[in-house]
Design a protein around this motif. Structure first.
Motif, PDB file in Angstrom:
ATOM      1  N   ARG A 385     -18.222 -28.745  59.198  1.00 17.82           N
ATOM      2  CA  ARG A 385     -18.413 -27.400  59.757  1.00 17.82           C
ATOM      3  C   ARG A 385     -18.555 -27.436  61.269  1.00 17.82           C
ATOM      4  NH1 ARG A 385     -17.109 -23.350  56.124  1.00 17.82           N
ATOM      5  NH2 ARG A 385     -17.618 -24.120  54.024  1.00 17.82           N
ATOM      6  N   SER A 386     -18.823 -28.608  61.832  1.00 16.66           N
ATOM      7  CA  SER A 386     -18.861 -28.787  63.276  1.00 16.66           C
ATOM      8  C   SER A 386     -17.906 -29.911  63.630  1.00 16.66           C
ATOM      9  CB  SER A 386     -20.274 -29.132  63.754  1.00 16.66           C
ATOM     10  OG  SER A 386     -21.168 -28.076  63.471  1.00 16.66           O
ATOM     11  N   ALA A 387     -17.226 -29.750  64.778  1.00 18.60           N
ATOM     12  CA  ALA A 387     -16.269 -30.769  65.197  1.00 18.60           C
ATOM     13  C   ALA A 387     -16.360 -30.934  66.706  1.00 18.60           C
ATOM     14  CB  ALA A 387     -14.848 -30.381  64.782  1.00 18.60           C
ATOM     15  N   LEU A 388     -15.840 -32.042  67.189  1.00 15.81           N
ATOM     16  CA  LEU A 388     -15.854 -32.346  68.611  1.00 15.81           C
ATOM     17  C   LEU A 388     -14.430 -32.490  69.115  1.00 15.81           C
ATOM     18  CD1 LEU A 388     -18.693 -35.031  68.663  1.00 15.81           C
ATOM     19  CD2 LEU A 388     -18.875 -32.641  69.337  1.00 15.81           C
ATOM     20  N   VAL A 389     -14.205 -31.981  70.311  1.00 16.88           N
ATOM     21  CA  VAL A 389     -12.890 -32.108  70.923  1.00 16.88           C
ATOM     22  C   VAL A 389     -12.523 -33.583  71.050  1.00 16.88           C
ATOM     23  CG1 VAL A 389     -11.578 -31.748  73.054  1.00 16.88           C
ATOM     24  CG2 VAL A 389     -13.026 -29.919  72.155  1.00 16.88           C
ATOM     25  N   SER A 390     -11.295 -33.912  70.670  1.00 16.75           N
ATOM     26  CA  SER A 390     -10.691 -35.256  70.757  1.00 16.75           C
ATOM     27  C   SER A 390     -11.154 -36.218  69.678  1.00 16.75           C
ATOM     28  CB  SER A 390     -10.920 -35.888  72.139  1.00 16.75           C
ATOM     29  OG  SER A 390     -12.256 -36.375  72.267  1.00 16.75           O
ATOM     30  N   LEU A 391     -12.094 -35.784  68.790  1.00 17.57           N
ATOM     31  CA  LEU A 391     -12.511 -36.640  67.675  1.00 17.57           C
ATOM     32  C   LEU A 391     -12.011 -36.062  66.356  1.00 17.57           C
ATOM     33  CD1 LEU A 391     -16.180 -37.707  68.486  1.00 17.57           C
ATOM     34  CD2 LEU A 391     -14.051 -38.959  68.875  1.00 17.57           C
ATOM     35  N   PRO A 392     -11.528 -36.937  65.416  1.00 18.94           N
ATOM     36  CA  PRO A 392     -10.993 -36.440  64.137  1.00 18.94           C
ATOM     37  C   PRO A 392     -12.065 -35.724  63.312  1.00 18.94           C
ATOM     38  CG  PRO A 392     -10.360 -38.732  64.512  1.00 18.94           C
ATOM     39  CD  PRO A 392     -11.383 -38.407  65.541  1.00 18.94           C
ATOM     40  N   ALA A 393     -11.678 -34.649  62.647  1.00 16.06           N
ATOM     41  CA  ALA A 393     -12.494 -33.949  61.663  1.00 16.06           C
ATOM     42  C   ALA A 393     -11.653 -33.794  60.399  1.00 16.06           C
ATOM     43  CB  ALA A 393     -12.931 -32.597  62.198  1.00 16.06           C
ATOM     44  N   SER A 394     -12.308 -33.512  59.270  1.00 19.33           N
ATOM     45  CA  SER A 394     -11.542 -33.496  58.018  1.00 19.33           C
ATOM     46  C   SER A 394     -12.167 -32.569  56.986  1.00 19.33           C
ATOM     47  CB  SER A 394     -11.435 -34.910  57.438  1.00 19.33           C
ATOM     48  OG  SER A 394     -12.716 -35.383  57.051  1.00 19.33           O
ATOM     49  N   PHE A 395     -11.393 -32.275  55.942  1.00 16.52           N
ATOM     50  CA  PHE A 395     -11.869 -31.574  54.754  1.00 16.52           C
ATOM     51  C   PHE A 395     -10.883 -31.860  53.626  1.00 16.52           C
ATOM     52  CE2 PHE A 395      -9.262 -28.621  57.184  1.00 16.52           C
ATOM     53  CZ  PHE A 395      -8.382 -28.108  56.245  1.00 16.52           C
ATOM     54  N   ASP A 396     -11.292 -31.545  52.382  1.00 14.33           N
ATOM     55  CA  ASP A 396     -10.452 -31.760  51.204  1.00 14.33           C
ATOM     56  C   ASP A 396     -10.086 -30.415  50.580  1.00 14.33           C
ATOM     57  OD1 ASP A 396     -10.550 -34.544  51.398  1.00 14.33           O
ATOM     58  OD2 ASP A 396     -12.419 -34.639  50.265  1.00 14.33           O
ATOM     59  N   VAL A 397      -8.858 -30.326  50.081  1.00 11.74           N
ATOM     60  CA  VAL A 397      -8.421 -29.166  49.310  1.00 11.74           C
ATOM     61  C   VAL A 397      -8.197 -29.646  47.871  1.00 11.74           C
ATOM     62  CG1 VAL A 397      -6.716 -27.340  49.043  1.00 11.74           C
ATOM     63  CG2 VAL A 397      -7.309 -28.164  51.336  1.00 11.74           C
ATOM     64  N   VAL A 398      -8.981 -29.116  46.942  1.00 13.30           N
ATOM     65  CA  VAL A 398      -8.879 -29.487  45.524  1.00 13.30           C
ATOM     66  C   VAL A 398      -7.999 -28.456  44.829  1.00 13.30           C
ATOM     67  CG1 VAL A 398     -10.136 -29.958  43.398  1.00 13.30           C
ATOM     68  CG2 VAL A 398     -11.166 -30.519  45.616  1.00 13.30           C
ATOM     69  N   VAL A 399      -6.856 -28.911  44.296  1.00  8.20           N
ATOM     70  CA  VAL A 399      -5.886 -28.003  43.676  1.00  8.20           C
ATOM     71  C   VAL A 399      -6.104 -27.985  42.162  1.00  8.20           C
ATOM     72  CG1 VAL A 399      -3.441 -27.495  43.347  1.00  8.20           C
ATOM     73  CG2 VAL A 399      -4.242 -28.419  45.537  1.00  8.20           C
ATOM     74  N   LYS A 400      -6.218 -26.781  41.595  1.00  7.43           N
ATOM     75  CA  LYS A 400      -6.426 -26.605  40.148  1.00  7.43           C
ATOM     76  C   LYS A 400      -5.350 -25.668  39.599  1.00  7.43           C
ATOM     77  CE  LYS A 400     -10.617 -28.621  39.949  1.00  7.43           C
ATOM     78  NZ  LYS A 400     -11.016 -29.714  39.045  1.00  7.43           N
ATOM     79  N   ASP A 401      -5.154 -25.761  38.260  1.00  4.24           N
ATOM     80  CA  ASP A 401      -4.239 -24.831  37.616  1.00  4.24           C
ATOM     81  C   ASP A 401      -4.996 -23.589  37.143  1.00  4.24           C
ATOM     82  OD1 ASP A 401      -5.589 -25.533  35.330  1.00  4.24           O
ATOM     83  OD2 ASP A 401      -3.984 -26.788  34.520  1.00  4.24           O
ATOM     84  N   GLU A 402      -4.303 -22.744  36.343  1.00  6.70           N
ATOM     85  CA  GLU A 402      -4.919 -21.487  35.921  1.00  6.70           C
ATOM     86  C   GLU A 402      -6.181 -21.692  35.090  1.00  6.70           C
ATOM     87  OE1 GLU A 402      -1.800 -22.453  35.358  1.00  6.70           O
ATOM     88  OE2 GLU A 402      -0.347 -20.808  35.500  1.00  6.70           O
TER      89      GLU A 402
END
Length: 612
Positions: A385-402
């Motif tokens: 939720r917080s990031a710094l300029v020039s440093l990598p940040a990340s998150f995951d997207v969990v894909v589900k079906d119906e």
């Protein structure tokens, strides 16, 4: 004395047992009598027993003791073997019966009798008393031999006609694959019956699991197969060919290939029967719970004089669990049409009858309904939720079906991160790991869409900070004293500045008074704290401005009030107070140490370095 005259021992040191014909040891009591030693015991088995005596591991005596029955006893000459099959098979249990009789020929059994059975090339026989004097013996041969020797003895004596003999064969030699079969049709369930030596293969008690069927394409792709044994002991294998290439069939029983395998079969296209979806397109695999139909070319299968009558046909779809799904029948002069909705995944079978007789047996490979990725079920997790300029940040997207189940097939996932380099997306088992590097310091909304629609939690709000956001000036700075070094501490997140590798060279400081620049410097402590240092030269407000990596920090610029220092006095040689010093005349700057320097400081005047 006759036996042990040269030994010196007490009777307690002797070890004595009575060893029965079956090898069981019975304790023996040893005591002294006038004649020497007395050994007392109770024999539990008829036949040749042995009194075994030892002293400290050294054998002293092995005496034969023949034990006879008090009244009745089993007679080896009257004991017989029945129900012994002359032919047995490797790996298949075989059995026979031993009937123990007394001297009068009557069935007889006693716990004191010892029946010993030895079967060559077999595991340890299992012996069970089934009725008076009748013992049922089961054994499993481990090797094929022309003559298997079976030894039967009673109380140490071989019974009549022992040893007995049986021939052990390899069971796989009883089964032959029909090698004259060269072709089967694609899409039709094929059932192939093995050729069996019925004379020797009856009542073997074999199970379908004893057979291993392996069917592969020329590319070594496996084809599922089943094996069946009918109540009439007919052995068959079944499979659904879904390729036009040659296939190889191997059938093993207890690890050995049956005669005639591996065998190669050619799969021929089946043009007379076609499987179609609701749109009329030909298909090979059926999604569950979707309507499909089977179309039959009447000319190829029923002849030119075919006339359709709905009453002539009936059909069902038999599911893997045995439930029968209903089939709707229609048609015309070109042939019947069978419509149905399969309800179970797996190998179903479409069975049709014409005028009460079997007509079609068509295998249906029913698959799971095609799942679809559902944006409303998919979500973002593990987000920074917080990031710094020039440093990598990340998150995951969990894909589900119906249904909320993980969806691992390919999807169109679009991630837009304003003020950042192009994000990097890596997928594993339906989870997409997104990494990005911010380039702009500002609150950022990250949009994540799946197949054109936003996932849950999109947009993702992230506060991106630059190096200057980690610093700030105090809102109220204490007054400075003219001519006295002044330190301005900066508020700073030391841990994050270390991550960004901020150094004093990245901090730009400007100090001025009445539009005149005042020299200033930046220092950093071992704990990562930053501070600004300068010496006020005029009794006027000083403006302090701080920029980090080109951007002004919070609270900058800030004003420092400067007061006249009470601890300094400028005097002439006569001690008069001066406001300015004439050139080429001696003057004195008098410093009140108690007001200017810390009380903790201890020094001599020689330690002071001064320059003008």
């Amino acid at each position: 004395k006759t036996l042990f005259d040269d030994l010196d021992f007490d009777e307690e040191e002797l070890e004595a047992v009575l060893r029965s014909p079956s090898g069981k040891d019975t304790p023996v009591k040893v005591s002294k009598v006038a004649e020497g030693l007395k050994f007392s015991f109770t024999a539990e088995e008829y036949g040749a027993n042995h009194l075994v005596v030892s002293l400290k591991g050294r054998s002293l005596l092995d005496h034969l003791v023949n034990v006879a029955a008090k009244k009745e006893r089993a007679d080896p000459s009257q004991t017989t073997v029945e129900n012994l099959s002359p032919i047995t098979f490797v790996g298949v249990p075989a059995s026979f019966d031993v009937t123990v009789r007394d001297t009068d020929g009557n069935n007889f059994s006693s716990p004191l009798d010892h029946l010993l059975i030895t079967v060559e090339h077999a595991d340890q026989p299992h012996v069970e008393l089934t009725s008076e004097g009748v013992f049922h013996v089961t054994y499993t041969p481990s090797k094929s031999v022309l003559s298997l020797n079976i030894h039967v003895s009673l109380n140490g004596t071989a019974i009549k006609d022992s040893p007995f003999h049986a021939t052990v064969k390899n069971i796989h030699e009883l089964f032959t694959f029909p090698t004259d079969l060269k072709h089967v049709q694609r899409g039709l369930f094929s059932e192939i019956y093995l050729i069996v030596d019925n004379e020797n293969a009856s009542n073997l008690g074999l199970k379908p699991d004893d057979f291993v069927v392996t069917i592969t394409t020329k590319d070594d792709e496996p084809i599922p197969a089943t094996f069946n044994i009918s109540d009439e002991e007919k052995y068959s294998l079944g499979f659904l060919p879904l390729t036009n290439d040659d296939i190889s069939i191997s059938v093993r029983i207890f690890g050995n290939q049956i005669v005639g395998t591996p065998h190669t079969l050619q799969i021929d296209p089946n043009e007379a029967i076609s499987l179609r979806n609701a749109a009329g397109d030909k298909i090979d695999e059926i999604p569950a719970n979707e309507e499909v139909f089977v179309v039959l070319d009447a000319k190829r299968t029923l002849g030119d004089d075919f006339e359709f009558s709905q009453e002539d046909f009936e059909g069902v779809v038999r599911t893997p669990s045995g439930i029968e799904d209903a089939v709707r029948i229609s048609g015309d002069k070109d042939g019947p049409k069978f419509t149905f909705v399969p309800t179970e995944v797996g190998l179903n079978r479409f069975i049709a009858r014409r005028k009460g007789k079997p007509f079609i047996s068509y295998a249906l490979n029913v698959s799971k309904p095609s799942a679809k990725a559902d944006p409303s079920q998919s979500y973002i997790e593990n987000a920074d939720r917080s990031a710094l300029v020039s440093l990598p940040a990340s998150f995951d997207v969990v894909v589900k079906d119906e249904k909320g189940e993980p969806f691992t097939s390919s999807v169109e996932l679009v991630v837009i991160v304003p003020g950042a380099d192009e994000p990097k997306v890596e997928q594993r088992d339906g989870i997409y790991h997104v990494t990005y590097v911010p380039t702009v310091s500002a609150p950022t909304s990250i949009a994540v869409t799946l197949n054109g629609s936003p996932v849950k939690d999109s947009p993702l709000e992230v506060n991106v900070q630059g190096a200057h956001d980690l610093f700030s000036l105090h809102s109220e700075l204490k007054p400075a004293s003219r001519y006295i070094s002044y330190s301005v501490p900066l508020k700073v997140d030391a841990e994050l500045t270390k991550k960004l590798e901020v150094s004093p060279q990245d901090v730009e400081v400007s100090v001025s008074a009445n539009d005149h620049s005042v020299p200033a410097s930046v220092k950093i402590s071992e704990s990562g704290e930053f501070s600004v240092h300068f010496v006020p030269t005029a009794q006027e407000p000083h403006l302090v401005s701080v920029r980090v990596k080109g951007s002004e920090i919070a609270g900058s610029p800030s004003t420092v009030q400067v007061e006249q220092s009470e601890g300094l006095a400028l005097k002439n040689v006569d001690g008069g107070i001066l406001t300015e010093v004439p050139a080429n005349e001696e003057a004195f700057l008098v410093v009140d140490s108690s007001k200017i320097f810390s009380d903790e400081l201890e020094f001599d005047e020689e330690e002071i370095e001064t320059v003008l």
